[in-house]
Design an enzyme around this catalytic site. Structure first.
Site, short mmCIF file in Angstrom:
data_model
loop_
_atom_site.label_atom_id
_atom_site.label_comp_id
_atom_site.label_asym_id
_atom_site.label_seq_id
_atom_site.Cartn_x
_atom_site.Cartn_y
_atom_site.Cartn_z
N LYS A 59 33.72 41.51 31.40
CA LYS A 59 33.93 42.66 30.53
C LYS A 59 33.11 42.52 29.25
O LYS A 59 32.73 41.40 28.87
CB LYS A 59 35.41 42.76 30.14
N ARG A 117 44.10 45.10 42.24
CA ARG A 117 44.40 45.62 43.58
C ARG A 117 44.33 44.51 44.63
O ARG A 117 45.02 44.59 45.66
CB ARG A 117 43.46 46.78 43.90
#
Length: 487
Positions: free
Chosen positions: A264, A338
């Site tokens: 990030k 996920r």
């Protein structure tokens, strides 16, 4: 953990008002009508309260707003808190009033004259929830809390209400979500959950060797770049009938998310301590259910990992086989939540055969773009379950909005070399994440995915919480369990 403020519920004793020190809170209806407690204060203050109620400031105030009359004549109190609230307020108006009172709290005592007000329990809950401060890591003298006494017409009923159980669950979630990642490591997180065995929960901690044996390879792939071991914690509350299948709650517990190899940007990365928010909510709900001895069977499962870049980290382009047996091409290692949930969802169904299942995760930035900080995104294969949850969330004042799902979105997850990709591109990012998760949900299991990226932790205060972790979802899920399985 942060301990909720204790409120003493007592019978109304108006003779004690004159000598009460600290703050005294009274309630005045929108039409200016004074109840017995307010009339007593008005008499003691030589009608100062009545003069304020007739003012423009009171007229402009909204239900639940609080005004301060400092150093009232004729009373030992240093201030009177005038709360504008009808005799039959809504739940949210009552909680707002309690929260506004809490914001005035200091180290002085507080006497709340709520004798004739409806929903006094909600006023008390609002007060408890807003009187929260995560100051664990601050040094120096910390502000104390004065005693809080609430005079009501039926104190025994309020003593029996599960106010403390709800507040403790919310505070537990807030504490976990606010905690920095060097403190809340994967091991520390699991230890805090294991400590809830003292409340009567059955808690099992699955270590990496257990997860490998079960075939949870997508979950393990997320944490393989970190020195902190990945874990799955299973919390069971068996308060219902033995034959009844449990309701399952599943949470994403990424204690820190760098994005892995798909790292990030540095700006704002410090906020990724809250990426375990879904697991934090599950933990808080399980705490509340245990404390209030819920008459339901509920199992909470959380996947706890840390997503770090290193020589052993998962690479973009790697293919991993899930516990279910489906293969996943990992295009973006920052779409890691996920992968954690996929294995835990499948394990929850395989082991517990749940009557229904809800997972929570700070899953996508796209849901923040779509819904901001006001609502969590609700994705579901069941109109009934999603409707019941949204109804419970609305009753608790916790925003939730149903989002679409459709097979057409599955095309975005097609992989050239595996059964699926873990991302579907920029468009419909929250929906394709939900479509990915749905592949690990059996057709006969009612299921909801709650994307709480926008509501788990916020930059500005909310009605019931200071800036930071909100504890969103604990009250809604507690109510859902009560409505669906304890009714």
């Amino acid at each position: 953990m942060t301990t909720p403020i204790e409120i003493q519920f007592k019978d109304v004793d108006l003779d004690a008002v004159a000598t009460a020190d600290g703050l005294v809170a009274v309630f005045v209806d929108g039409d200016g009508k004074l109840d017995a407690g307010a009339r007593k204060v008005n008499t003691l203050t030589r009608k100062s309260l009545a003069r304020f109620v007739e003012s423009e400031a009171f007229e402009k105030a909204s239900p639940g707003d609080v005004s301060l009359l400092s150093y009232p004549v004729g009373m030992a109190a240093t201030g009177v808190l005038v709360v504008k609230l009808g005799r039959r307020p809504s739940s949210q108006e009552a909680r707002k009033a309690g929260a506004q009172i809490a914001k005035r709290l200091g180290d002085k005592s507080l006497l709340v004259l709520a004798g004739s007000i409806g929903r006094a329990d909600e006023i008390a809950l609002g007060l408890m929830l807003r009187a929260y401060d995560f100051d664990t890591h601050k040094t120096g003298d910390k502000p104390g809390r004065g005693e809080v006494t609430c005079m009501v017409s039926k104190p025994d009923e309020l003593r029996k209400a599960p106010l403390n159980a709800i507040a403790e669950g919310v505070f537990f979630t807030r504490d976990l979500t606010n905690e920095p990642a060097n403190i809340l490591t994967t091991t520390d997180f699991a230890d805090r959950l294991a400590a809830m065995r003292d409340l009567g929960l059955e808690v099992e901690v699955l270590e990496e060797k257990d997860l490998a044996k079960l075939g949870m390879r997508t979950l393990l792939s997320v944490g393989q770049g970190s020195v902190s071991p990945s874990k799955v914690v299973v919390m069971s509350w068996n308060g219902g009938k033995k034959k009844d299948a449990p309701f399952a709650l599943v949470g994403k517990g990424v204690v820190f998310d760098t994005g892995g190899i798909s790292i990030k940007p540095a700006a704002g990365m410090e906020d990724m301590t809250m990426d375990m928010g879904g697991a934090g909510v599950v933990a808080g709900v399980m705490r509340t259910l245990a404390l209030r001895k819920a008459k339901a069977n509920v199992v909470g499962l959380v996947g706890i990992v840390e997503n770090m870049p290193s020589g052993s980290a998962t690479r973009p382009g790697d293919v991993v086989t899930s516990m279910k047996g489906d293969t996943v091409e990992i295009i973006n290692t920052d779409a890691e939540g996920r992968l954690v949930l996929a294995d835990v969802l499948w394990y929850a169904q395989d082991r517990f055969k749940p009557a229904g299942m809800i997972n929570l995760a700070t899953l996508t930035g796209a849901i923040l773009v779509a819904l901001g900080n006001e609502n969590a995104g609700v994705f579901s294969n069941s109109d009934e379950l999603s409707g019941d949850f949204i109804k419970a969330a609305k009753a608790e004042g916790e925003g939730a909005w149903r989002m679409p799902m459709a097979k057409a979105y599955d095309a975005l997850l097609k992989s050239r070399i595996a059964d699926m990709k873990n991302v579907g591109g920029r468009n419909a990012g929250s929906i394709t994440a939900a479509q990915f998760l749905q592949r690990f949900v059996k057709d006969d299991v009612p299921w909801c995915h709650l994307d709480i990226a926008g509501v788990a932790s916020v930059k500005s205060e909310t009605a019931l919480a200071p800036a930071g972790a909100t504890g969103w979802g604990v009250m809604a899920l507690n109510r859902l369990v009560a409505d669906m399985y304890e009714g």
